[in-house]
Structures are given as C-alpha cells and as structure tokens.
Design an enzyme around this catalytic site. Structure first.
Site, PDB file in Angstrom:
ATOM      1  N   TYR A 117      29.138 -52.424  -4.809  1.00 39.71           N
ATOM      2  CA  TYR A 117      29.538 -51.152  -5.196  1.00 39.71           C
ATOM      3  C   TYR A 117      29.427 -50.037  -4.540  1.00 39.71           C
ATOM      4  O   TYR A 117      30.024 -48.947  -4.916  1.00 39.71           O
ATOM      5  CB  TYR A 117      28.685 -50.956  -6.770  1.00 39.71           C
ATOM      6  CG  TYR A 117      29.028 -52.137  -7.787  1.00 39.71           C
ATOM      7  CD1 TYR A 117      30.111 -52.424  -8.171  1.00 39.71           C
ATOM      8  CD2 TYR A 117      27.832 -53.065  -8.090  1.00 39.71           C
ATOM      9  CE1 TYR A 117      30.334 -53.727  -9.154  1.00 39.71           C
ATOM     10  CE2 TYR A 117      28.088 -54.126  -8.778  1.00 39.71           C
ATOM     11  CZ  TYR A 117      29.329 -54.497  -9.140  1.00 39.71           C
ATOM     12  OH  TYR A 117      29.364 -55.385 -10.088  1.00 39.71           O
ATOM     13  N   ASN A 146      36.688 -47.538 -16.256  1.00 40.85           N
ATOM     14  CA  ASN A 146      35.917 -48.597 -15.588  1.00 40.85           C
ATOM     15  C   ASN A 146      34.931 -49.277 -16.545  1.00 40.85           C
ATOM     16  O   ASN A 146      33.712 -48.753 -16.891  1.00 40.85           O
ATOM     17  CB  ASN A 146      35.163 -48.033 -14.254  1.00 40.85           C
ATOM     18  CG  ASN A 146      34.447 -49.376 -13.449  1.00 40.85           C
ATOM     19  OD1 ASN A 146      34.338 -50.352 -13.953  1.00 40.85           O
ATOM     20  ND2 ASN A 146      34.032 -48.964 -12.305  1.00 40.85           N
ATOM     21  N   HIS A 163      35.789 -57.970 -19.129  1.00 39.71           N
ATOM     22  CA  HIS A 163      36.073 -59.340 -19.431  1.00 39.71           C
ATOM     23  C   HIS A 163      35.821 -60.046 -20.801  1.00 39.71           C
ATOM     24  O   HIS A 163      35.846 -61.151 -21.002  1.00 39.71           O
ATOM     25  CB  HIS A 163      35.287 -60.092 -18.094  1.00 39.71           C
ATOM     26  CG  HIS A 163      35.244 -59.363 -17.098  1.00 39.71           C
ATOM     27  ND1 HIS A 163      36.375 -59.069 -16.105  1.00 39.71           N
ATOM     28  CD2 HIS A 163      34.455 -58.548 -16.507  1.00 39.71           C
ATOM     29  CE1 HIS A 163      36.113 -58.516 -15.105  1.00 39.71           C
ATOM     30  NE2 HIS A 163      34.662 -58.184 -15.280  1.00 39.71           N
ATOM     31  N   ASP A 205      41.520 -53.532 -28.329  1.00 40.03           N
ATOM     32  CA  ASP A 205      42.081 -52.987 -29.601  1.00 40.03           C
ATOM     33  C   ASP A 205      42.173 -51.359 -29.700  1.00 40.03           C
ATOM     34  O   ASP A 205      42.991 -50.750 -30.051  1.00 40.03           O
ATOM     35  CB  ASP A 205      41.420 -53.607 -30.856  1.00 40.03           C
ATOM     36  CG  ASP A 205      41.941 -55.011 -30.879  1.00 40.03           C
ATOM     37  OD1 ASP A 205      42.850 -55.554 -30.214  1.00 40.03           O
ATOM     38  OD2 ASP A 205      41.197 -55.693 -31.714  1.00 40.03           O
ATOM     39  N   HIS A 261      38.409 -50.621 -11.112  1.00 42.69           N
ATOM     40  CA  HIS A 261      37.073 -51.288 -10.677  1.00 42.69           C
ATOM     41  C   HIS A 261      36.783 -51.002  -9.105  1.00 42.69           C
ATOM     42  O   HIS A 261      37.677 -50.827  -8.365  1.00 42.69           O
ATOM     43  CB  HIS A 261      37.160 -52.708 -10.931  1.00 42.69           C
ATOM     44  CG  HIS A 261      37.271 -53.138 -12.280  1.00 42.69           C
ATOM     45  ND1 HIS A 261      36.503 -53.251 -13.185  1.00 42.69           N
ATOM     46  CD2 HIS A 261      38.501 -53.720 -13.039  1.00 42.69           C
ATOM     47  CE1 HIS A 261      36.967 -53.614 -14.414  1.00 42.69           C
ATOM     48  NE2 HIS A 261      38.260 -53.684 -14.190  1.00 42.69           N
ATOM     49  N   LEU A 262      35.561 -50.782  -8.883  1.00 39.96           N
ATOM     50  CA  LEU A 262      35.059 -50.461  -7.592  1.00 39.96           C
ATOM     51  C   LEU A 262      35.335 -51.658  -6.688  1.00 39.96           C
ATOM     52  O   LEU A 262      35.695 -51.400  -5.656  1.00 39.96           O
ATOM     53  CB  LEU A 262      33.619 -50.183  -7.591  1.00 39.96           C
ATOM     54  CG  LEU A 262      33.424 -48.736  -8.238  1.00 39.96           C
ATOM     55  CD1 LEU A 262      31.681 -48.732  -8.478  1.00 39.96           C
ATOM     56  CD2 LEU A 262      33.788 -47.517  -7.293  1.00 39.96           C
ATOM     57  N   SER A 263      34.981 -52.829  -7.237  1.00 39.09           N
ATOM     58  CA  SER A 263      35.060 -54.184  -6.358  1.00 39.09           C
ATOM     59  C   SER A 263      36.502 -54.702  -6.506  1.00 39.09           C
ATOM     60  O   SER A 263      37.050 -54.349  -7.668  1.00 39.09           O
ATOM     61  CB  SER A 263      33.991 -54.924  -6.413  1.00 39.09           C
ATOM     62  OG  SER A 263      33.981 -55.385  -7.927  1.00 39.09           O
ATOM     63  N   ARG A 270      35.075 -62.895 -13.385  1.00 38.09           N
ATOM     64  CA  ARG A 270      35.743 -61.640 -13.447  1.00 38.09           C
ATOM     65  C   ARG A 270      37.275 -61.567 -13.188  1.00 38.09           C
ATOM     66  O   ARG A 270      37.862 -60.429 -13.047  1.00 38.09           O
ATOM     67  CB  ARG A 270      34.678 -60.971 -12.274  1.00 38.09           C
ATOM     68  CG  ARG A 270      33.281 -60.764 -12.327  1.00 38.09           C
ATOM     69  CD  ARG A 270      32.668 -60.085 -11.391  1.00 38.09           C
ATOM     70  NE  ARG A 270      31.159 -60.119 -11.467  1.00 38.09           N
ATOM     71  CZ  ARG A 270      30.293 -59.481 -12.041  1.00 38.09           C
ATOM     72  NH1 ARG A 270      30.915 -58.392 -12.945  1.00 38.09           N
ATOM     73  NH2 ARG A 270      29.082 -59.617 -12.054  1.00 38.09           N
TER      74      ARG A 270
END
Length: 148
Positions: free
Chosen positions: A22, A73, A79, A86, A99-101, A110
């Site tokens: 991260y 994020n 997931h 919703d 997402h950082l990664s 993931r």
C-alpha cells in the site's frame, strides 16, 4: 463543485499497514495531495474514513444532498458489500472506485468488485497517486455532463 472522498476499512492504517503493498503515504498525506489537486481544479473536497460498512452507506445517502460525486476506496468491502453497491446505485452519484494496489494482480478473491458495475470509472494500482487521478477524472467526467 464538491467531491466526497470515502475510505473504508483499514485505510486509517496507511503508512504502517503492509507498506510493500500500500505504500508509505499516510491517509493524511493522501488527503493533502487531493486538496492540492482540488484547489488547482477549483473544487471543494470532503473526506471520510470509516471501518464500518453502515457508515459508508450512510455517507452515500448524506452525500446525495451535498456532493456532486464520490471517490471511494472501499477496501475489503469492494469485494463483499451488496449494501454499498445498492447505496451507490440508489443515490445515483457519479462514483469512481479506487484502489492503491492492482487488485487483479493479487489474491483471486480481490479480482471481483461488487461496486464497479455502478461506478463511472475505476483507478487501481497507482498507489497514493491514484487519489488525485481519481479526483481529476471525476471532475472531468462531471464537467462533460456525465458523458463516458
């Protein structure tokens, strides 16, 4: 124009949590970079970090009346959370998932996002720099009248 930036579980630990994945930037560092970008773009930002799924849902409902769009994020809730999906759908706020990664280069669980189908775009794998990218992309999307 106002953009909300929402961060989900464990993102309060950025800078110390698995920096090999991260990065070393803290959430405060990321917020500062976003504020610089927002100032350059002439937009206002607000930030929320919570480890609670319901708080993210509530934040989307509140943002409907205060924000033009959202960068999120959602962390692990990406997931698993139908409730978050919703909420994004119900509020109809243009939302960028971040997402950082690169989640597709990590564990198989993931690879699937519950929220991506209701977001206008997705940015992943660029570390902390992804946040200013997401803010910039969302502002551009909003200025174009939500055109793809």
């Amino acid at each position: 124009m106002k953009i909300s930036v929402f961060n989900g579980p464990n993102l309060n630990a950025l800078g110390t949590r698995e920096p090999g994945i991260y990065g070393a930037d803290t959430l405060a560092d990321i917020e500062a970079a976003c504020r610089t970008t927002a100032a350059d773009l002439g937009v206002d930002l607000d930030f929320l970090q919570t480890n609670q799924e319901g708080a993210l849902v509530d934040a989307f409902h509140a943002a409907r009346d205060t924000s033009d769009g959202v960068v999120i994020n959602a962390g692990a809730y990406t997931h698993t959370s139908i409730a978050l999906r919703d909420a994004i759908s119900a509020t109809e706020l243009p939302t960028v998932e971040l997402h950082l990664s690169n989640t597709h280069a990590r564990e198989a669980f993931r690879h699937h996002s519950m929220i991506a189908p209701v977001c206008v775009g997705l940015i992943l794998g660029f570390g902390a720099y992804g946040y200013p990218l997401a803010v910039t992309a969302l502002v551009q999307h909003l200025k174009q009248g939500n055109a793809p």
